[in-house]
Design an enzyme around this catalytic site. Structure first.
Site, PDB file in Angstrom:
ATOM      1  N   HIS A 121      -1.414  -0.821   9.961  1.00 49.90           N
ATOM      2  CA  HIS A 121      -0.502  -1.968   9.993  1.00 49.90           C
ATOM      3  C   HIS A 121       0.413  -2.008   8.760  1.00 49.90           C
ATOM      4  O   HIS A 121       1.637  -2.086   8.883  1.00 49.90           O
ATOM      5  CB  HIS A 121      -1.357  -3.236  10.098  1.00 49.90           C
ATOM      6  CG  HIS A 121      -0.597  -4.512  10.254  1.00 49.90           C
ATOM      7  ND1 HIS A 121      -0.842  -5.407  11.263  1.00 49.90           N
ATOM      8  CD2 HIS A 121       0.396  -5.078   9.513  1.00 49.90           C
ATOM      9  CE1 HIS A 121      -0.039  -6.446  11.153  1.00 49.90           C
ATOM     10  NE2 HIS A 121       0.721  -6.274  10.087  1.00 49.90           N
TER      11      HIS A 121
ATOM     12  N   ARG B  47       9.267 -11.085   5.186  1.00 51.55           N
ATOM     13  CA  ARG B  47       8.200 -11.669   6.013  1.00 51.55           C
ATOM     14  C   ARG B  47       7.369 -12.694   5.271  1.00 51.55           C
ATOM     15  O   ARG B  47       7.286 -12.675   4.050  1.00 51.55           O
ATOM     16  CB  ARG B  47       7.277 -10.555   6.522  1.00 51.55           C
ATOM     17  CG  ARG B  47       6.884  -9.566   5.446  1.00 51.55           C
ATOM     18  CD  ARG B  47       6.001  -8.457   5.939  1.00 51.55           C
ATOM     19  NE  ARG B  47       4.592  -8.804   5.900  1.00 51.55           N
ATOM     20  CZ  ARG B  47       3.858  -8.787   4.799  1.00 51.55           C
ATOM     21  NH1 ARG B  47       4.373  -8.431   3.636  1.00 51.55           N
ATOM     22  NH2 ARG B  47       2.590  -9.123   4.844  1.00 51.55           N
TER      23      ARG B  47
END
Ligand code: HEM
Length: 183
Positions: free
Chosen positions: A114, A127
């Protein structure tokens, strides 16, 4: 409540809704805009709309070298060029939460990569992760991403790669809300 944010479906706001796609599980009602604001506590949603709550928190999985790589590349929210955003609330299954921390980390990174995948899309994508599970919310996380329109295709590729991972086999509800900043 510390670091609590409310994401509310509204008629008009800074982030105009482009689309609301249920990726897995129950959808979210269509709204025209999303308002993101610090909140003092959890209040009942207004009729005909929804409010999701999430809390900024400490990291759970990032290892030291990953943290260093993230800090070197990540950019803050609110960049003027970032006219697009994605708000993607996610709920993981009981099977995920029944795992031990080291097992979750292994699936998240060693198996699914990830962070390694995500890093390829920095600094284009900014983010912020909000945690909702301990608030008794319908989702476990609210994820928020901001990018320039020119990076929208790269963002789609990032999502496709992450959704194909073993980590995502534990996702039981996901709604993909795309937004455009009001100029
Ligand atoms: C833009 C590039 C991305 C980077 C660099 C990135 C990086 C990370 C990192 C480092 C964490 C772990 C935080 C911790 O240690 O607790 C994390 C968690 C998470 N990310 Fe991403 N990510 C990216 C994109 C995405 C995307 C596109 C999604 C999909 C909506 C996503 C969904 C999540 C979720 C749900 C978590 C929480 C996982 C859990 O705690 O079980 N990320 N991300």
């Amino acid at each position: 409540m510390h670091n609590l944010y409310a994401f509310t479906g509204v008629d008009s706001g800074d982030w105009r809704v482009l689309s609301v796609d249920p990726i897995r599980g129950e959808p979210l009602g269509a709204v025209r805009a999303v308002d993101v604001a610090p909140a003092q506590g959890i209040a009942p949603a207004r009729p005909g709309s929804w409010t999701l709550y999430g809390q900024m928190s400490n990291l759970r999985y990032a290892a030291r070298t990953e943290l260093a790589a993230l800090r070197a590349r990540q950019e803050p929210l609110g960049r003027p060029l970032a006219l697009r955003a994605a708000m993607i609330p996610i709920k993981k299954s009981a099977a995920w939460w029944n795992l031990a921390q080291d097992e979750r980390r292994a699936i998240f990174e060693e198996l699914s990569h990830h962070t390694a995948i995500g890093l390829e899309y920095l600094p284009a994508v900014a983010r912020q992760l909000y945690h909702s599970r301990d608030l008794g919310e319908p989702f476990d996380f609210i994820t928020w991403f901001e990018y320039a329109p020119d990076d929208a295709e790269a963002f789609e590729r990032l999502l496709a790669r992450l959704r194909a991972t073993s980590e995502w086999s534990f996702v039981e509800r996901e709604v993909d809300v795309r937004l455009e900043r009001r100029t």
